[in-house]
Design a protein around this motif. Structure first.
Motif, PDB file in Angstrom:
ATOM      1  N   VAL A   1       2.874  -0.873   4.265  1.00 39.62           N
ATOM      2  CA  VAL A   1       2.445   0.487   3.937  1.00 39.62           C
ATOM      3  C   VAL A   1       3.693   1.357   3.822  1.00 39.62           C
ATOM      4  N   LEU A   2       3.858   1.952   2.655  1.00 43.70           N
ATOM      5  CA  LEU A   2       4.989   2.845   2.392  1.00 43.70           C
ATOM      6  C   LEU A   2       4.443   4.256   2.223  1.00 43.70           C
ATOM      7  N   PHE A   3       5.049   5.213   2.908  1.00 43.42           N
ATOM      8  CA  PHE A   3       4.585   6.597   2.883  1.00 43.42           C
ATOM      9  C   PHE A   3       5.427   7.433   1.928  1.00 43.42           C
ATOM     10  N   TYR A   4       4.727   8.266   1.133  1.00 38.25           N
ATOM     11  CA  TYR A   4       5.375   9.144   0.157  1.00 38.25           C
ATOM     12  C   TYR A   4       4.813  10.548   0.272  1.00 38.25           C
ATOM     13  N   ASP A   5       5.654  11.529  -0.067  1.00 32.20           N
ATOM     14  CA  ASP A   5       5.172  12.914  -0.085  1.00 32.20           C
ATOM     15  C   ASP A   5       4.578  13.243  -1.449  1.00 32.20           C
TER      16      ASP A   5
ATOM     17  N   PHE B   1      10.158   9.070  -0.857  1.00 28.11           N
ATOM     18  CA  PHE B   1       9.881   8.104   0.202  1.00 28.11           C
ATOM     19  C   PHE B   1      10.056   8.767   1.565  1.00 28.11           C
ATOM     20  N   ILE B   2       9.056   8.599   2.434  1.00 29.25           N
ATOM     21  CA  ILE B   2       9.112   9.134   3.793  1.00 29.25           C
ATOM     22  C   ILE B   2       9.505   8.043   4.781  1.00 29.25           C
ATOM     23  N   GLY B   3       8.884   6.879   4.650  1.00 34.27           N
ATOM     24  CA  GLY B   3       9.164   5.787   5.572  1.00 34.27           C
ATOM     25  C   GLY B   3       8.113   4.705   5.424  1.00 34.27           C
TER      26      GLY B   3
ATOM     27  N   ARG C   1       5.460   1.812   7.506  1.00 36.42           N
ATOM     28  CA  ARG C   1       4.717   1.499   8.728  1.00 36.42           C
ATOM     29  C   ARG C   1       5.410   0.440   9.563  1.00 36.42           C
ATOM     30  N   ASP C   2       6.000  -0.548   8.950  1.00 36.86           N
ATOM     31  CA  ASP C   2       6.508  -1.709   9.669  1.00 36.86           C
ATOM     32  C   ASP C   2       7.832  -1.485  10.380  1.00 36.86           C
ATOM     33  N   ASP C   3       8.450  -0.320  10.216  1.00 42.29           N
ATOM     34  CA  ASP C   3       9.699  -0.043  10.913  1.00 42.29           C
ATOM     35  C   ASP C   3       9.360   0.407  12.327  1.00 42.29           C
ATOM     36  N   LEU C   4       9.373  -0.533  13.248  1.00 42.16           N
ATOM     37  CA  LEU C   4       8.958  -0.231  14.620  1.00 42.16           C
ATOM     38  C   LEU C   4      10.131   0.022  15.553  1.00 42.16           C
ATOM     39  N   SER C   5      11.273   0.411  14.993  1.00 42.97           N
ATOM     40  CA  SER C   5      12.417   0.702  15.846  1.00 42.97           C
ATOM     41  C   SER C   5      12.081   1.880  16.755  1.00 42.97           C
ATOM     42  N   ASP C   6      12.672   1.888  17.928  1.00 46.04           N
ATOM     43  CA  ASP C   6      12.376   2.947  18.890  1.00 46.04           C
ATOM     44  C   ASP C   6      12.722   4.329  18.352  1.00 46.04           C
ATOM     45  N   SER C   7      13.652   4.379  17.410  1.00 48.08           N
ATOM     46  CA  SER C   7      14.086   5.674  16.886  1.00 48.08           C
ATOM     47  C   SER C   7      13.264   6.112  15.670  1.00 48.08           C
ATOM     48  N   ASN C   8      12.284   5.321  15.253  1.00 49.87           N
ATOM     49  CA  ASN C   8      11.519   5.662  14.060  1.00 49.87           C
ATOM     50  C   ASN C   8      10.463   6.717  14.388  1.00 49.87           C
ATOM     51  N   ALA C   9      10.743   7.947  13.971  1.00 54.33           N
ATOM     52  CA  ALA C   9       9.835   9.062  14.244  1.00 54.33           C
ATOM     53  C   ALA C   9       8.514   8.895  13.501  1.00 54.33           C
ATOM     54  N   LEU C  10       8.540   8.291  12.313  1.00 50.15           N
ATOM     55  CA  LEU C  10       7.310   8.107  11.549  1.00 50.15           C
ATOM     56  C   LEU C  10       6.341   7.204  12.298  1.00 50.15           C
ATOM     57  N   THR C  11       6.823   6.071  12.794  1.00 47.60           N
ATOM     58  CA  THR C  11       5.961   5.154  13.533  1.00 47.60           C
ATOM     59  C   THR C  11       5.391   5.835  14.770  1.00 47.60           C
ATOM     60  N   LYS C  12       6.225   6.569  15.495  1.00 47.57           N
ATOM     61  CA  LYS C  12       5.748   7.277  16.684  1.00 47.57           C
ATOM     62  C   LYS C  12       4.653   8.268  16.313  1.00 47.57           C
ATOM     63  N   THR C  13       4.872   8.980  15.223  1.00 48.09           N
ATOM     64  CA  THR C  13       3.885   9.962  14.777  1.00 48.09           C
ATOM     65  C   THR C  13       2.578   9.286  14.396  1.00 48.09           C
ATOM     66  N   ILE C  14       2.662   8.203  13.637  1.00 45.45           N
ATOM     67  CA  ILE C  14       1.455   7.473  13.231  1.00 45.45           C
ATOM     68  C   ILE C  14       0.686   6.998  14.454  1.00 45.45           C
TER      69      ILE C  14
ATOM     70  N   CYS D   1       0.856  -1.190   0.000  1.00 37.13           N
ATOM     71  CA  CYS D   1       0.000   0.000   0.000  1.00 37.13           C
ATOM     72  C   CYS D   1       0.889   1.235   0.000  1.00 37.13           C
ATOM     73  N   TYR D   2       0.604   2.152  -0.923  1.00 40.73           N
ATOM     74  CA  TYR D   2       1.310   3.425  -0.966  1.00 40.73           C
ATOM     75  C   TYR D   2       0.419   4.484  -0.322  1.00 40.73           C
ATOM     76  N   ALA D   3       0.852   5.033   0.800  1.00 40.08           N
ATOM     77  CA  ALA D   3       0.135   6.126   1.450  1.00 40.08           C
ATOM     78  C   ALA D   3       0.722   7.422   0.888  1.00 40.08           C
ATOM     79  N   TYR D   4      -0.062   8.064   0.049  1.00 42.50           N
ATOM     80  CA  TYR D   4       0.379   9.268  -0.656  1.00 42.50           C
ATOM     81  C   TYR D   4      -0.122  10.492   0.096  1.00 42.50           C
ATOM     82  N   LEU D   5       0.813  11.218   0.708  1.00 39.46           N
ATOM     83  CA  LEU D   5       0.467  12.392   1.500  1.00 39.46           C
ATOM     84  C   LEU D   5       0.626  13.625   0.615  1.00 39.46           C
TER      85      LEU D   5
END
Length: 195
Positions: free
Chosen positions: A144-148, A153-155, A157-170, A103-107
C-alpha cells in the motif's frame, strides 16, 4: 472483473486465469466521480470535464509508472446497475485487493505544502480513515502506497521502522498493531488476541 486500461482509460473485462497483473485504488468518493456508465462505451468521449477525471487519470499515470497496464477502481469498474455484479464485487473485494500487485491509497483531502513533508496530523485527519472499507483496503494488498491529492508520495504501509511516522499514525488511527501492517503477516492475526 472489469479493469481500467491505464493507457486508453477504457474498461476491459477479464475472468479467471486471464486476469492480468493490476494495481488497485483505495480512495474516498467525491462529487462527480467517474462511474462505469461514463467510460464503458468506447464510442463515447471520455468525461474529461468531470471533477473525478483527474483522480482516474492520476491513478492510471501512477500505475503506468509502476509498469501496470491495468488498474481497478471501485467507482468505475463495477456496473452498479447490475445487482448481480454489485453483489459479486462486494463479496470479492477483499480478494481483489489481496490479488492486486499494489494498492494506491489516495488521500484526496491531504495536500502537502510545496517543499514540505506531510505531517502526521494532516494524515490523521484524512477522511480516508473514516470509511468502512479502510480496514480491508489497508491489510489485504501486498503493498500500500500513500499519496496526497496531487499524487505526491507520502509513504508506504510496509515501512515498519521505529522512526516511520506514517506507520505510527496508521496504527494509532486504525487500532491495528504495527506488526499486522506488514505484508504476509495477516495470517498470524487472531481476533482473540489482537495485540
Amino acid at each position: 472483473m472489469h479493469l481500467l486500461n491505464t493507457e486508453t482509460l477504457r474498461l476491459e473485462s477479464f475472468a479467471g486465469s486471464s486476469i492480468p497483473d493490476y494495481a488497485i485504488l483505495s480512495h474516498t468518493w467525491d462529487e462527480e466521480e467517474i462511474l462505469f456508465g461514463d467510460i464503458c462505451d468506447p464510442s463515447k468521449p471520455l468525461p474529461v470535464n468531470k471533477r473525478g477525471f483527474a483522480k482516474i487519470k492520476g491513478s492510471c499515470d501512477q500505475a503506468r509508472q509502476h509498469e501496470y497496464s491495468y488498474i481497478w477502481i471501485d467507482a468505475c469498474c463495477i456496473d452498479k446497475s447490475s445487482s448481480a455484479e454489485l453483489s459479486e464485487a462486494i463479496n470479492s473485494m477483499f480478494q481483489w485487493y489481496q490479488n492486486s500487485g499494489c494498492c494506491y491509497a489516495y488521500l484526496a483531502d491531504i495536500d502537502q505544502p510545496q517543499g514540505h513533508g506531510t505531517t502526521t496530523n494532516m494524515i490523521e485527519d484524512s477522511r480516508w480513515f473514516t470509511r468502512g472499507w479502510t480496514l480491508q483496503e489497508l491489510i489485504a494488498p501486498r503493498s500500500v502506497l500513500f499519496y496526497d491529492s496531487n499524487w505526491n508520495f507520502i509513504g508506504e504501509r510496509d515501512d515498519l521502522s521505529d522512526s516511520n511516522a506514517l506507520t505510527k499514525t496508521i496504527c494509532q488511527r486504525t487500532g491495528i498493531p504495527s506488526r499486522y501492517c506488514a505484508k504476509d503477516v495477516l495470517g498470524s492475526a487472531s481476533v482473540n488476541n489482537p495485540s
